[in-house]
Design a protein around this motif. Structure first.
Motif, PDB file in Angstrom:
ATOM      1  N   UNK A  71      -9.087  22.787 -37.370  1.00  0.00           N
ATOM      2  CA  UNK A  71      -7.822  22.750 -36.633  1.00  0.00           C
ATOM      3  C   UNK A  71      -8.106  22.858 -35.137  1.00  0.00           C
ATOM      4  N   UNK A  72      -7.674  21.847 -34.387  1.00  0.00           N
ATOM      5  CA  UNK A  72      -7.932  21.774 -32.955  1.00  0.00           C
ATOM      6  C   UNK A  72      -6.754  22.225 -32.100  1.00  0.00           C
ATOM      7  N   UNK A  73      -5.803  22.933 -32.678  1.00  0.00           N
ATOM      8  CA  UNK A  73      -4.600  23.304 -31.928  1.00  0.00           C
ATOM      9  C   UNK A  73      -4.884  24.229 -30.745  1.00  0.00           C
ATOM     10  N   UNK A  74      -6.015  24.939 -30.750  1.00  0.00           N
ATOM     11  CA  UNK A  74      -6.357  25.839 -29.646  1.00  0.00           C
ATOM     12  C   UNK A  74      -7.509  25.301 -28.791  1.00  0.00           C
ATOM     13  N   UNK A  75      -7.787  24.003 -28.916  1.00  0.00           N
ATOM     14  CA  UNK A  75      -8.866  23.373 -28.155  1.00  0.00           C
ATOM     15  C   UNK A  75      -8.254  22.557 -27.029  1.00  0.00           C
ATOM     16  N   UNK A  76      -8.721  22.778 -25.791  1.00  0.00           N
ATOM     17  CA  UNK A  76      -8.158  22.053 -24.661  1.00  0.00           C
ATOM     18  C   UNK A  76      -9.010  20.866 -24.223  1.00  0.00           C
ATOM     19  N   UNK A 117      -4.491  18.192 -33.520  1.00  0.00           N
ATOM     20  CA  UNK A 117      -5.102  17.433 -32.428  1.00  0.00           C
ATOM     21  C   UNK A 117      -4.024  17.085 -31.402  1.00  0.00           C
ATOM     22  N   UNK A 118      -4.201  17.564 -30.178  1.00  0.00           N
ATOM     23  CA  UNK A 118      -3.225  17.311 -29.111  1.00  0.00           C
ATOM     24  C   UNK A 118      -3.232  15.828 -28.737  1.00  0.00           C
ATOM     25  N   UNK A 119      -2.180  15.356 -28.071  1.00  0.00           N
ATOM     26  CA  UNK A 119      -2.169  13.953 -27.625  1.00  0.00           C
ATOM     27  C   UNK A 119      -3.377  13.604 -26.756  1.00  0.00           C
ATOM     28  N   UNK A 120      -3.816  14.549 -25.913  1.00  0.00           N
ATOM     29  CA  UNK A 120      -4.974  14.298 -25.054  1.00  0.00           C
ATOM     30  C   UNK A 120      -6.257  14.128 -25.878  1.00  0.00           C
ATOM     31  N   UNK A 121      -6.429  14.975 -26.878  1.00  0.00           N
ATOM     32  CA  UNK A 121      -7.611  14.860 -27.732  1.00  0.00           C
ATOM     33  C   UNK A 121      -7.518  13.646 -28.651  1.00  0.00           C
ATOM     34  N   UNK A 122      -6.308  13.333 -29.071  1.00  0.00           N
ATOM     35  CA  UNK A 122      -6.119  12.184 -29.963  1.00  0.00           C
ATOM     36  C   UNK A 122      -6.597  10.893 -29.288  1.00  0.00           C
ATOM     37  N   UNK A 123      -6.402  10.796 -27.978  1.00  0.00           N
ATOM     38  CA  UNK A 123      -6.863   9.623 -27.227  1.00  0.00           C
ATOM     39  C   UNK A 123      -8.378   9.471 -27.368  1.00  0.00           C
ATOM     40  N   UNK A 124      -9.097  10.586 -27.326  1.00  0.00           N
ATOM     41  CA  UNK A 124     -10.556  10.541 -27.473  1.00  0.00           C
ATOM     42  C   UNK A 124     -10.927   9.989 -28.852  1.00  0.00           C
ATOM     43  N   UNK A 125     -10.245  10.465 -29.884  1.00  0.00           N
ATOM     44  CA  UNK A 125     -10.523   9.977 -31.235  1.00  0.00           C
ATOM     45  C   UNK A 125     -10.170   8.497 -31.366  1.00  0.00           C
ATOM     46  N   UNK A 126      -9.100   8.068 -30.710  1.00  0.00           N
ATOM     47  CA  UNK A 126      -8.708   6.658 -30.762  1.00  0.00           C
ATOM     48  C   UNK A 126      -9.684   5.766 -30.001  1.00  0.00           C
ATOM     49  N   UNK A 127     -10.098   6.182 -28.803  1.00  0.00           N
ATOM     50  CA  UNK A 127     -11.035   5.384 -28.007  1.00  0.00           C
ATOM     51  C   UNK A 127     -12.383   5.216 -28.701  1.00  0.00           C
ATOM     52  N   UNK A 128     -12.806   6.239 -29.415  1.00  0.00           N
ATOM     53  CA  UNK A 128     -14.085   6.180 -30.135  1.00  0.00           C
ATOM     54  C   UNK A 128     -13.912   5.631 -31.550  1.00  0.00           C
ATOM     55  N   UNK A 129     -12.681   5.349 -31.926  1.00  0.00           N
ATOM     56  CA  UNK A 129     -12.295   4.859 -33.254  1.00  0.00           C
ATOM     57  C   UNK A 129     -12.620   5.849 -34.368  1.00  0.00           C
ATOM     58  N   UNK A 130     -12.830   7.098 -33.993  1.00  0.00           N
ATOM     59  CA  UNK A 130     -13.075   8.116 -35.003  1.00  0.00           C
ATOM     60  C   UNK A 130     -11.801   8.523 -35.736  1.00  0.00           C
TER      61      UNK A 130
END
Length: 118
Positions: A47-52, A81-94
């Motif tokens: 759970x990434x809810x507390x990860x910035x 996963x916050x919207x900011x972190x979700x972008x990282x997963x989307x850009x890397x296609x993970x």
């Protein structure tokens, strides 16, 4: 920079906190390995809810953990996963590799079902 401070709250859910960067990769990897060794649950959730923030070094750890669990017929899911972190997963296609859920409860409920990638 915030420090890495994991909290293992349940046998099925790992709750990292703070900034997950290359500087804390070894600690993150060690704590993750320790958590995985404490349970044989078929479905595991981070759970990434507390990860910035997270960087590519942490993504490598996640991919390696995913592969390890797959070899054991276990599943790794992500939640919070916050919207900011979700972008990282989307850009890397993970986001195509890791199912991402709103919270651990939803992840575990869906992880118990036969897997059909959404």
């Amino acid at each position: 920079m915030m420090s890495f401070n994991p909290q293992i709250v349940t046998r099925d859910v790992f709750y990292p906190q703070g900034t997950l960067s290359a500087a804390v990769t070894q600690a993150f990897q060690a704590d993750l390995a320790s958590w995985l060794a404490t349970t044989s649950s078929p479905v595991m959730v981070i759970d990434f809810s507390q990860v910035d923030f997270l960087d590519s070094a942490i993504l490598v750890v996640l991919v390696n953990t995913y592969k390890e669990l797959q070899s054991q017929n276990r599943t790794l899911l992500l939640s919070g996963v916050s919207p900011e972190l979700k972008i990282i997963f989307e850009l890397t296609q993970l986001n195509r590799v890791f199912p991402i859920y709103s919270n651990p409860e939803v992840a575990l409920a869906n992880g118990e079902k036969p897997a059909l990638a959404a």
